[in-house]
Design a protein around this motif. Structure first.
Motif, PDB file in Angstrom:
ATOM      1  N   ILE A  97       0.831  -1.201   0.000  1.00  0.00           N
ATOM      2  CA  ILE A  97       0.000   0.000   0.000  1.00  0.00           C
ATOM      3  C   ILE A  97       0.872   1.260   0.000  1.00  0.00           C
ATOM      4  O   ILE A  97       0.601   2.223  -0.721  1.00  0.00           O
ATOM      5  CB  ILE A  97      -0.985  -0.033   1.193  1.00  0.00           C
ATOM      6  N   HIS A  98       1.950   1.185   0.781  1.00  0.00           N
ATOM      7  CA  HIS A  98       2.919   2.272   0.845  1.00  0.00           C
ATOM      8  C   HIS A  98       3.508   2.528  -0.551  1.00  0.00           C
ATOM      9  O   HIS A  98       3.523   3.651  -1.046  1.00  0.00           O
ATOM     10  CB  HIS A  98       4.009   1.855   1.847  1.00  0.00           C
ATOM     11  N   PHE A  99       3.945   1.436  -1.167  1.00  0.00           N
ATOM     12  CA  PHE A  99       4.587   1.516  -2.474  1.00  0.00           C
ATOM     13  C   PHE A  99       3.641   2.120  -3.522  1.00  0.00           C
ATOM     14  O   PHE A  99       3.988   3.065  -4.224  1.00  0.00           O
ATOM     15  CB  PHE A  99       5.055   0.112  -2.884  1.00  0.00           C
ATOM     16  N   PHE A 100       2.424   1.542  -3.575  1.00  0.00           N
ATOM     17  CA  PHE A 100       1.496   2.002  -4.611  1.00  0.00           C
ATOM     18  C   PHE A 100       1.064   3.441  -4.377  1.00  0.00           C
ATOM     19  O   PHE A 100       0.893   4.202  -5.327  1.00  0.00           O
ATOM     20  CB  PHE A 100       0.291   1.060  -4.723  1.00  0.00           C
ATOM     21  N   PHE A 101       0.930   3.797  -3.127  1.00  0.00           N
ATOM     22  CA  PHE A 101       0.552   5.175  -2.819  1.00  0.00           C
ATOM     23  C   PHE A 101       1.616   6.137  -3.361  1.00  0.00           C
ATOM     24  O   PHE A 101       1.305   7.109  -4.059  1.00  0.00           O
ATOM     25  CB  PHE A 101       0.395   5.334  -1.306  1.00  0.00           C
ATOM     26  N   ILE A 102       2.853   5.827  -3.056  1.00  0.00           N
ATOM     27  CA  ILE A 102       3.942   6.708  -3.502  1.00  0.00           C
ATOM     28  C   ILE A 102       4.021   6.762  -5.024  1.00  0.00           C
ATOM     29  O   ILE A 102       4.141   7.831  -5.621  1.00  0.00           O
ATOM     30  CB  ILE A 102       5.284   6.214  -2.908  1.00  0.00           C
ATOM     31  N   VAL A 103       3.914   5.582  -5.648  1.00  0.00           N
ATOM     32  CA  VAL A 103       4.006   5.543  -7.107  1.00  0.00           C
ATOM     33  C   VAL A 103       2.836   6.321  -7.719  1.00  0.00           C
ATOM     34  O   VAL A 103       3.016   7.083  -8.684  1.00  0.00           O
ATOM     35  CB  VAL A 103       4.043   4.083  -7.612  1.00  0.00           C
ATOM     36  N   PHE A 104       1.667   6.145  -7.104  1.00  0.00           N
ATOM     37  CA  PHE A 104       0.483   6.846  -7.612  1.00  0.00           C
ATOM     38  C   PHE A 104       0.681   8.370  -7.551  1.00  0.00           C
ATOM     39  O   PHE A 104       0.488   9.084  -8.535  1.00  0.00           O
ATOM     40  CB  PHE A 104      -0.748   6.427  -6.784  1.00  0.00           C
ATOM     41  N   ILE A 105       1.100   8.831  -6.364  1.00  0.00           N
ATOM     42  CA  ILE A 105       1.320  10.280  -6.202  1.00  0.00           C
ATOM     43  C   ILE A 105       2.362  10.773  -7.201  1.00  0.00           C
ATOM     44  O   ILE A 105       2.211  11.814  -7.834  1.00  0.00           O
ATOM     45  CB  ILE A 105       1.803  10.583  -4.763  1.00  0.00           C
ATOM     46  N   THR A 106       3.425   9.955  -7.352  1.00  0.00           N
ATOM     47  CA  THR A 106       4.496  10.348  -8.272  1.00  0.00           C
ATOM     48  C   THR A 106       3.965  10.484  -9.695  1.00  0.00           C
ATOM     49  O   THR A 106       4.271  11.448 -10.395  1.00  0.00           O
ATOM     50  CB  THR A 106       5.640   9.318  -8.219  1.00  0.00           C
ATOM     51  N   CYS A 107       3.148   9.498 -10.109  1.00  0.00           N
ATOM     52  CA  CYS A 107       2.592   9.543 -11.458  1.00  0.00           C
ATOM     53  C   CYS A 107       1.733  10.796 -11.630  1.00  0.00           C
ATOM     54  O   CYS A 107       1.796  11.491 -12.655  1.00  0.00           O
ATOM     55  CB  CYS A 107       1.739   8.305 -11.735  1.00  0.00           C
ATOM     56  N   LEU A 108       0.962  11.076 -10.599  1.00  0.00           N
ATOM     57  CA  LEU A 108       0.073  12.239 -10.639  1.00  0.00           C
ATOM     58  C   LEU A 108       0.896  13.523 -10.821  1.00  0.00           C
ATOM     59  O   LEU A 108       0.636  14.334 -11.721  1.00  0.00           O
ATOM     60  CB  LEU A 108      -0.695  12.299  -9.318  1.00  0.00           C
ATOM     61  N   VAL A 109       1.900  13.678  -9.959  1.00  0.00           N
ATOM     62  CA  VAL A 109       2.731  14.889 -10.018  1.00  0.00           C
ATOM     63  C   VAL A 109       3.489  14.936 -11.346  1.00  0.00           C
ATOM     64  O   VAL A 109       3.617  16.003 -11.964  1.00  0.00           O
ATOM     65  CB  VAL A 109       3.702  14.946  -8.821  1.00  0.00           C
ATOM     66  N   ALA A 110       3.934  13.763 -11.814  1.00  0.00           N
ATOM     67  CA  ALA A 110       4.661  13.713 -13.085  1.00  0.00           C
ATOM     68  C   ALA A 110       3.746  14.192 -14.207  1.00  0.00           C
ATOM     69  O   ALA A 110       4.161  14.944 -15.096  1.00  0.00           O
ATOM     70  CB  ALA A 110       5.157  12.301 -13.354  1.00  0.00           C
ATOM     71  N   GLY A 111       2.475  13.735 -14.123  1.00  0.00           N
ATOM     72  CA  GLY A 111       1.482  14.152 -15.125  1.00  0.00           C
ATOM     73  C   GLY A 111       1.318  15.656 -15.109  1.00  0.00           C
ATOM     74  O   GLY A 111       1.356  16.315 -16.161  1.00  0.00           O
ATOM     75  N   ILE A 112       1.182  16.195 -13.907  1.00  0.00           N
ATOM     76  CA  ILE A 112       1.005  17.646 -13.783  1.00  0.00           C
ATOM     77  C   ILE A 112       2.244  18.371 -14.304  1.00  0.00           C
ATOM     78  O   ILE A 112       2.150  19.365 -15.031  1.00  0.00           O
ATOM     79  CB  ILE A 112       0.738  18.025 -12.311  1.00  0.00           C
TER      80      ILE A 112
END
Ligand code: ADP
Length: 529
Positions: A94-109
């Motif tokens: 959950i920790h891993f996916f949360f971080i990756v998710f946030i990263t993808c989001l910020v990367a998208g932005i």
């Protein structure tokens, strides 16, 4: 700065990352380090290019890409801090996916028009127009860097030794790189469009990568001195390379490249010698530790032996006294008048028994000394009278061997505070040994007042001894080289006990001889006070 220099530093980054990876391909720390060095290199390239004026479309893509890679870089810094120095990457899903998710989001932005809408050229300098998404990016990078720092800091406080130093090096590299990048590159570029320090950014990254990479590789032999030397040499060589590549003529370029190569080789030699020295020091430390352990073990064994000696001797002493009693009873006719033949046998038995008693007493003395159980009774006694006593006691035995004990008591007072029993034991042993170890000549016993104390000397014309013996006689169980092949029995305990007794009087003992076969002198000195 030109493209060639950037290319060299990127190449160095990737080569070094690859080298660290090659050292242990299965280790998660090494893998993440490799990926990070790769990402950093790409980011360096894009960041550099984004400052070169191409066209507004190209520069817009470049500036967004540089944000995108900065996001990925932040993520891998975090991962590296998370994994180092473990071999496996363990993180809750959950920790891993949360971080990756946030990263993808910020990367998208970061890559969207939300961050930079367009790029204009002001004075020929590509200047992007910031959008609201930039704040999200900034927040992500700051929180990411903070989290990385916290993880490293936490690990540093909980780990010890090699690991601790390793983590400190990584933290230092990380902090140094961020501070230098923000302070000298980003702020000047963002605030004043000053690109003066941009050429240094590959250096900063290299600094971090070197510190971290070396820390990972030298896991077991991580020494600040080695790392410092390595970094110094690397920086020197890289500087020379940069300088060489930027200099004007071909001749100059070749000369400087040659210099860089020479410095590189010399540097490797220096690093090697430092490495060797550190390694040797570690080996010495290791040896000292095992020696200390062996020593402790020996002390323990020695203690056990003393205890055994003590128990065994106590068990032996009683029956020997009983035997002695019975021999006397038989001799005295308590069981009928003994025949002449029986008397002779009894005398032999008594002598053997006495020898055994003497031996057991020595053992008991030793074990008492070693266990600190020896009791001393200090009181004023006459030393001269004591010597007379012992000499009289042993005179018959000496005369039996054709030896004369010569003893002239000195005039004057010879009273001294001492444990009479113990000192008697010492004088007895010295004279007894003199009889034992000589076949002819006198045994001269003397007493002298000297150095605020009294010295007793027993000189004989016996077998004498050499220097090795002289140094060792008073050691436990030591029997001299001089008695090898001589059929005189002994245990090598007598003199040891004597020394301990005299030392308890704050005195000293000695043994002197002009050489083998030339007689010897054994003596002791005790202070009068
Ligand atoms: P032991 O006589 O039982 O061997 P000691 O501790 O009394 O043990 O003596 C230790 C050693 O000192 C002897 O083995 C002998 O080598 C040496 N030694 C002692 N007294 C003399 C002496 N008078 N002359 C020569 N050597 C001696």
């Amino acid at each position: 700065m030109n493209v060639a220099i950037l290319a060299v530093s990127i190449l160095l980054n990737i080569l070094f990352g690859g080298y660290v990876f090659a050292q242990n391909k299965k280790n998660a720390t090494n893998i993440i380090f490799f990926i990070l060095s790769f990402v950093i290199s790409i980011w360096l390239g894009i960041f550099y290019l984004s400052l070169v004026p191409f066209s507004s479309t190209v520069n817009l893509v470049l500036v967004r890409l540089s944000l995108l890679f900065a996001v990925i870089m932040t993520l891998f810094f975090y991962f590296l801090a998370w994994v180092v120095p473990q071999e496996k990457f363990v993180m809750k899903k959950i920790h891993f996916f949360f971080i990756v998710f946030i990263t993808c989001l910020v990367a998208g932005i970061a890559f969207s028009p939300l961050s930079f809408q367009s790029v204009a050229f002001i004075n020929g300098f590509p200047t992007p127009a910031p959008g609201p998404g930039l704040a999200v990016f900034g927040l992500y990078v700051i929180v990411g860097a903070m989290a990385t720092l916290v993880i490293l800091g936490k690990k540093i406080t909980t780990r010890k030794g090699d690991q601790k130093r390793q983590l400190i090096a990584i933290l230092a590299g990380f902090l140094l790189m961020y501070i230098l990048l923000i302070g000298t590159v980003f702020l000047p570029v963002a605030l004043f469009q000053n690109t003066m320090f941009v050429p240094f950014s590959p250096f900063y990254a290299l600094l971090f990568l070197l510190l971290t990479g070396v820390a990972i590789l030298k896991y077991h032999l991580f020494d600040v001195r080695i790392v410092a030397t390595e970094i110094m040499v690397s920086v020197l060589v890289v500087l020379l390379l940069f300088e060489g590549l930027t200099s004007g003529s071909i001749r100059e370029v070749l000369f400087k490249l040659f210099m860089a190569t020479v410095v590189g080789f010399l540097g490797i030699a220096v690093v090697r010698s430092v490495y060797r020295e550190v390694k040797q020091r570690e080996e010495v430390t290791h040896l000292a530790e095992s020696l200390e352990q062996a020593n402790l073990r020996l002390q323990e064994l020695d203690k056990q032996k003393t205890e055994f000696l003590s128990i065994a001797s106590h068990q032996l002493r009683t029956p020997l006294s009983i035997i002695k009693g019975y021999i006397e009873l038989i001799e005295d006719g308590a069981y009928g008048k003994p025949t002449q033949k029986l008397r002779e046998t009894l005398r032999d038995m008594d002598m053997s028994n006495e020898r055994l008693i003497h031996l057991v007493d020595d053992f008991l003395d030793v074990s008492r000394i070693e266990q600190g159980r020896t009791k001393f009774n200090f009181a004023p006694h006459d030393m001269s009278a004591l010597v007379t006593d012992v000499a009289d006691e042993l005179r018959a035995r000496a005369e039996g061997k054709g030896l004369a004990i010569v003893w002239n008591p000195p005039k004057g007072v010879s009273e001294i505070r001492m444990d009479e029993e113990k000192v008697r034991h010492v004088i007895f042993n010295f004279i007894d040994n003199a009889i034992k170890y000589s076949d002819a000549g006198d045994i001269a016993v003397s007493l002298a007042l000297e150095r605020g104390g009294m010295a007793v000397r027993v000189r004989d014309n016996g077998i004498g001894f050499g220097k090795v013996d002289e140094a060792n006689f008073y050691q436990k169980f030591y029997r001299g080289e001089n008695v090898k092949g001589v059929s005189v029995e002994g245990t090598g305990l007598g003199l040891y006990v004597c020394k301990k007794f005299i030392e308890a009087h704050q005195g000293e003992v000695w043994a002197k001889s002009p050489g083998a076969g030339k007689g010897s002198e054994f003596g002791f000195w005790v202070p009068v006070k």
